[in-house]
Design an enzyme around this catalytic site. Structure first.
Site, PDB file in Angstrom:
ATOM      1  N   GLU A  52       0.759  -1.267   0.262  1.00 49.49           N
ATOM      2  CA  GLU A  52       0.032   0.108  -0.107  1.00 49.49           C
ATOM      3  C   GLU A  52       0.826   1.339  -0.071  1.00 49.49           C
ATOM      4  O   GLU A  52       0.390   2.171  -0.708  1.00 49.49           O
ATOM      5  CB  GLU A  52      -1.044   0.041   1.188  1.00 49.49           C
ATOM      6  N   PHE A 114     -11.135  -6.944  14.713  1.00 53.26           N
ATOM      7  CA  PHE A 114      -9.778  -7.562  13.858  1.00 53.26           C
ATOM      8  C   PHE A 114      -9.706  -6.358  12.815  1.00 53.26           C
ATOM      9  O   PHE A 114     -10.722  -5.700  12.149  1.00 53.26           O
ATOM     10  CB  PHE A 114     -10.381  -8.752  13.104  1.00 53.26           C
ATOM     11  N   GLN A 115      -8.421  -5.932  12.709  1.00 59.86           N
ATOM     12  CA  GLN A 115      -8.046  -5.018  11.500  1.00 59.86           C
ATOM     13  C   GLN A 115      -8.563  -3.635  11.753  1.00 59.86           C
ATOM     14  O   GLN A 115      -8.665  -2.993  10.646  1.00 59.86           O
ATOM     15  CB  GLN A 115      -8.102  -5.497  10.258  1.00 59.86           C
ATOM     16  N   LYS A 164     -17.114  -0.787   6.745  1.00 60.31           N
ATOM     17  CA  LYS A 164     -17.568  -1.734   5.639  1.00 60.31           C
ATOM     18  C   LYS A 164     -19.146  -1.744   5.521  1.00 60.31           C
ATOM     19  O   LYS A 164     -19.736  -1.914   4.494  1.00 60.31           O
ATOM     20  CB  LYS A 164     -17.009  -3.109   6.218  1.00 60.31           C
ATOM     21  N   MET A 473      24.308   8.040   0.959  1.00 60.10           N
ATOM     22  CA  MET A 473      24.148   9.572   1.535  1.00 60.10           C
ATOM     23  C   MET A 473      24.479   9.493   3.083  1.00 60.10           C
ATOM     24  O   MET A 473      25.261  10.317   3.701  1.00 60.10           O
ATOM     25  CB  MET A 473      22.897  10.270   1.522  1.00 60.10           C
TER      26      MET A 473
HETATM   27  C1  LIG Z   1      12.559   5.580   4.528  1.00 59.90           C
HETATM   28  C2  LIG Z   1      14.060   6.164   4.721  1.00 59.90           C
HETATM   29  N1  LIG Z   1      14.791   5.654   5.578  1.00 59.90           N
HETATM   30  C3  LIG Z   1      15.819   6.272   5.905  1.00 59.90           C
HETATM   31  C4  LIG Z   1      16.108   7.304   5.336  1.00 59.90           C
HETATM   32  C5  LIG Z   1      17.546   7.938   5.588  1.00 59.90           C
HETATM   33  N2  LIG Z   1      18.576   8.039   4.544  1.00 59.90           N
HETATM   34  C6  LIG Z   1      18.582   9.157   3.777  1.00 59.90           C
HETATM   35  S1  LIG Z   1      19.482   8.899   2.449  1.00 59.90           S
HETATM   36  C7  LIG Z   1      19.945   7.205   2.810  1.00 59.90           C
HETATM   37  C8  LIG Z   1      20.800   6.564   2.084  1.00 59.90           C
HETATM   38  C9  LIG Z   1      20.374   6.185   0.651  1.00 59.90           C
HETATM   39  O1  LIG Z   1      20.916   5.248   0.150  1.00 59.90           O
HETATM   40  P1  LIG Z   1      20.829   4.777  -1.305  1.00 59.90           P
HETATM   41  O2  LIG Z   1      19.168   4.559  -1.513  1.00 59.90           O
HETATM   42  O3  LIG Z   1      21.779   3.655  -1.658  1.00 59.90           O
HETATM   43  O4  LIG Z   1      21.101   5.910  -2.294  1.00 59.90           O
HETATM   44  P2  LIG Z   1      22.761   6.711  -2.340  1.00 59.90           P
HETATM   45  O5  LIG Z   1      22.673   7.597  -1.221  1.00 59.90           O
HETATM   46  O6  LIG Z   1      23.551   5.618  -2.260  1.00 59.90           O
HETATM   47  O7  LIG Z   1      22.661   7.429  -3.751  1.00 59.90           O
HETATM   48  C10 LIG Z   1      19.228   6.997   4.003  1.00 59.90           C
HETATM   49  C11 LIG Z   1      19.290   5.676   4.608  1.00 59.90           C
HETATM   50  C12 LIG Z   1      15.256   7.990   4.607  1.00 59.90           C
HETATM   51  N3  LIG Z   1      15.658   9.201   3.879  1.00 59.90           N
HETATM   52  N4  LIG Z   1      14.304   7.357   4.193  1.00 59.90           N
END
Ligand SMILES: Cc1ncc(C[n+]2csc(CCOP(=O)(O)OP(=O)(O)O)c2C)c(N)n1
Length: 563
Positions: A52, A114-115, A164, A473
């Site tokens: 979802e 439920f749910q 529902k 990042m």
């Molecule tokens: C849902 C979620 N969880 C954690 C983060 C924290 N976060 C920001 S950038 C990043 C790394 C992203 O890694 P990747 O998708 O491999 O992309 P890259 O930075 O290597 O281009 C994380 C964990 C986030 N922004 N969103």
């Protein structure tokens, strides 16, 4: 006596009356009556996602591409809670989104049935409005109300929770609703005009400033104000900065375009901000990724802030003149009172801040090279949907957007996993145009299950994975600010080519520069979803970077500083 309709039929008909033709969703117990009615309304195309969260992001992508509310549907409990990240993403980026959830029957509400979850309570802080419909008589009006709320004023998400038994309740057919044609225009019913005095004061500041800048945000795209923004820039010669969500609100090749500000903004852009004596901010909220340390942000600048949402004015940055209203309308009024001027001396000064860039990266496997080739292969005709991380910043900074609203990303919430499902929505909104979902290897793995949706529903998303073997990042922050302790950032990936094969779509692994263009061409030529994995340098960094909490004047510009 007229025919009787069920609540579900009324719901479907009201959706059609709102101009809905596609919805993204996933069935379950509490929403089954709605799914029972759905096949009677072939004008409503339902896209069965695999999670979802993806339904909400796909509806969000569709909404960003069309300017009209996107619709997602889920059952009660876990279905509804799986929508939450997508709703919050839409909320932070002002996307009109209508989430419809099934709820347990009215008599069961409050009994931990439920749910059962209190999805109204959960989503109240991340929606403009959420409403439980407890009588079928109110259902049609409730649908029209939530659509109006989603699109009017500053757009945003709404949620309609339908028990529902209300979906099953019968009602004498009230007949089609007597209402005019549905407007796709979210500016409907807006907003007080700014006073003449405020407009003239803004015009006076713009006429007199010596070092003015325009900062353009998402509001330009949301209000279709491209022409007006361009008009303002060309009438005055004021250079234009586009925020992350403002990218593609102004032609990148235009001589007045400067680039992106903020944490990963270009050095010359941030320097210009720090030296400006006037900032005209249009349709943006001066968020902390843009301003850096607020106390040190543009200290010499007065600020004219044009913004639809009154509560944004003065929230982060002190404002000299605030003009509340639709960006397009206000820019038009401003253009009527502005005399032509130029900013040649100031522009020449900014030119001296610009760092030289290599002529071309074409053919390389660097992020720059890939994006340059991708742009060439798509001949600038594509929409790019990026995920969150380093690749998002490269896409924001390096791709030269030539057409309005062709860059889509999760800015405010920064939701990893956004790109792949959002791109599905964009494809359905822009059939016939290549749509790229660009992700890191981390974010891709958050929603890669949606390849199955693309295959089943024939949605030809072109997926590009920038695989650096890290949550890049976060690794970069660890390198710069945590003594290179790479805690929980190395990330294993499956064999993406074989993954593609398992889903029955073509896949390419690109390991050296010579493979970049053939892979891109192959993916574009294929009539369906396709996937490319680019094995990029593992520890490539995004430069420049303003350290968190620092001012825009303190960029890290190269590895040397971080060694
Ligand atoms: C849902 C979620 N969880 C954690 C983060 C924290 N976060 C920001 S950038 C990043 C790394 C992203 O890694 P990747 O998708 O491999 O992309 P890259 O930075 O290597 O281009 C994380 C964990 C986030 N922004 N969103």
């Amino acid at each position: 006596m007229g025919d009787q309709l069920t609540g579900s039929q009324i719901l479907c008909r009201a959706l059609l009356e709102e101009g809905v033709d596609v919805l993204f969703g996933y069935p379950g117990g509490a929403i089954m009556p709605f799914y029972h009615a759905l096949p009677e309304y072939p004008g409503l195309r339902h896209v069965l996602v695999r999670h979802e969260q993806a339904a909400a992001h796909a509806a969000d992508g569709w909404a960003r591409a069309t300017g009209r509310p996107g619709v997602c549907v889920a059952t009660s409990g876990p279905g509804a809670t799986n929508l939450v990240t997508g709703i919050a993403t839409a909320h932070m980026d002002s996307t009109p989104l209508v989430a419809i959830t099934g709820q347990v029957p009215r008599a069961m509400i409050g009994r931990d049935a439920f749910q059962e979850t209190d999805i109204i309570g959960i989503t109240q802080p991340i929606t403009k409005h959420s409403r439980l419909v407890d009588d079928v008589e109110e259902l049609a009006d409730a649908v029209h109300e939530v659509f109006a709320v989603a699109r009017e004023g500053r757009p945003g998400p709404v949620l309609l929770d339908v028990p529902k038994d209300v979906q099953n309740q019968k009602l004498e057919d009230p007949g089609p609703r007597a209402r005019g044609p549905v407007s796709a225009d979210h500016r409907e019913g807006l907003v007080g005009r700014p006073t003449a005095t405020a407009l003239l004061e803004a015009a006076r500041l713009i006429a007199r400033a010596e070092r003015p800048l325009i900062m353009a945000g998402h509001g330009i795209i949301l209000s279709d104000a491209y022409e007006e923004l361009r008009g303002l820039a060309e009438r005055t010669g004021i250079p234009v900065i586009t925020t992350l969500l403002g990218i593609s609100a102004f032609p990148e090749a235009h001589p007045l375009h400067l680039g992106m500000p903020g944490m990963h903004g270009e050095v010359h852009v941030n320097r210009a901000i720090q030296q400006a004596d006037l900032i005209v901010g249009v349709g943006l909220r001066f968020d902390d990724r843009v301003t850096g340390n607020l106390a040190a942000f543009a200290r010499g600048a007065k600020v004219v802030h044009i913004e639809l949402d009154r509560s944004e004015i003065g929230k982060n940055v002190p404002v000299t003149v605030g003009l509340v209203g639709d960006a397009r309308a206000i820019l038009r009024e401003l253009l009527e009172v502005l005399a032509p001027r130029h900013c040649d001396a100031w522009r020449a000064e900014i030119e001296t801040f610009v760092r030289p860039r290599p002529e071309s990266f074409k053919g390389g496997l660097s992020p720059e090279g890939i994006l340059e080739s991708l742009e060439g292969a798509s001949r600038g005709r594509c929409t790019v949907v990026s995920d969150v991380g380093q690749h998002q910043m490269w896409v924001a900074k390096l791709f030269r957007y030539q057409r309005p609203n062709t860059h889509i990303t999760s800015g405010g919430l920064g939701t990893m996993g956004f790109a792949v499902p959002a791109a599905m929505g964009v494809v359905l909104a822009r059939p016939g145009e290549p749509v790229w979902a660009i992700s890191g290897d981390g974010g891709f793995q958050m929603n890669m299950q949606e390849i199955a949706t693309m295959v089943q529903e024939r949605i030809p998303v072109k997926m590009a994975i920038f695989n650096n073997g890290y949550l890049g990042m976060v690794r970069q922050w660890q390198q710069f600010f945590h003594g290179r302790r790479y805690s929980a950032t190395p990330i294993w990936s499956p064999d993406y080519v074989r993954l593609a094969e398992a889903y029955g779509i073509p896949g390419w692994r690109v390991e050296h520069g010579g493979q970049v263009e053939p892979a891109l061409q192959g993916a574009l030529d294929h009539d369906g979803p396709a996937l490319i994995e680019f094995l990029i340098e593992q520890e490539a960094n995004v430069f420049p970077m303003i350290p968190p909490g620092a001012s825009l004047s303190e960029p890290i510009e190269s590895e040397a500083v971080t060694a």
